[in-house]
Enzyme design. Sequence first.
Site, short mmCIF file in Angstrom:
data_model
loop_
_atom_site.label_atom_id
_atom_site.label_comp_id
_atom_site.label_asym_id
_atom_site.label_seq_id
_atom_site.Cartn_x
_atom_site.Cartn_y
_atom_site.Cartn_z
N PHE A 1 -38.77 4.91 23.71
CA PHE A 1 -38.13 4.25 22.58
C PHE A 1 -38.97 4.54 21.35
CE2 PHE A 1 -36.68 1.04 19.67
CZ PHE A 1 -35.31 1.05 19.89
N GLU B 1 -27.10 12.49 12.30
CA GLU B 1 -27.49 11.38 13.16
C GLU B 1 -29.01 11.35 13.29
OE1 GLU B 1 -27.07 8.51 14.27
OE2 GLU B 1 -25.63 8.69 15.90
N ASP B 2 -29.55 10.17 13.54
CA ASP B 2 -31.00 10.06 13.72
C ASP B 2 -31.42 10.51 15.11
OD1 ASP B 2 -29.82 7.86 14.97
OD2 ASP B 2 -31.20 6.39 14.13
N ARG C 1 -38.45 0.94 10.13
CA ARG C 1 -37.70 2.04 9.51
C ARG C 1 -38.53 2.78 8.47
NH1 ARG C 1 -32.32 1.77 10.91
NH2 ARG C 1 -31.45 -0.30 11.22
N ASP D 1 -28.99 9.99 22.21
CA ASP D 1 -29.56 9.39 23.40
C ASP D 1 -28.55 9.58 24.54
OD1 ASP D 1 -30.59 7.54 25.31
OD2 ASP D 1 -31.46 6.31 23.75
#
Length: 180
Positions: free
Chosen positions: A154, A101-102, A167, A105
Amino acid sequence: MQGVQGEELEVLLSAKDIASRVESLGKRITLDYQNKPLILIGILKGSFIFLADLIRAIDLPVAVDFMALSSYGSSTKSSGVVRIIKDLDHSLEGHHVLVVEDIVDTGLTLNYIYGHVKSRGALSVKICSLLDKPSRRQVAVPLHYKGFEIPDEFVVGYGLDVGERYRNLPDVCKLVRANG
């Protein structure tokens, strides 16, 4: 660094720091999965750059599959509603699974993925995330391999986006809106 529409970008993690950490994670994963059939599941779209670098740092034969889910849309805040856009193509039975996963959160999406993958007959399921934002956690998720812990900001770059932008940045950057 100047973004689009008046957004400012501040480098939070440099490409060099990311590369070093990914190499370290790859070595740990290599040691942990010696002589075990391993499938890496990349969570699209955000993890694809991290997964590409990570898989090259793992010195084992591995298979790769992908899932795409959505909980953000074009917003900068998770909606909390998870929906599968693309499911796995291959069976997980008889394999150890590493979900890549990136960012973790709220934990809602990853909790859903973890349960979904565990129910598919894998020998084991572990999670590897480039970024961890524990201050936003709403659901506890087991995070076995973690690149970096970050503050509640963010972030974009290195696969992470906002509205499909940023990206391709080599660094992970804090996104600062023009109006604060």
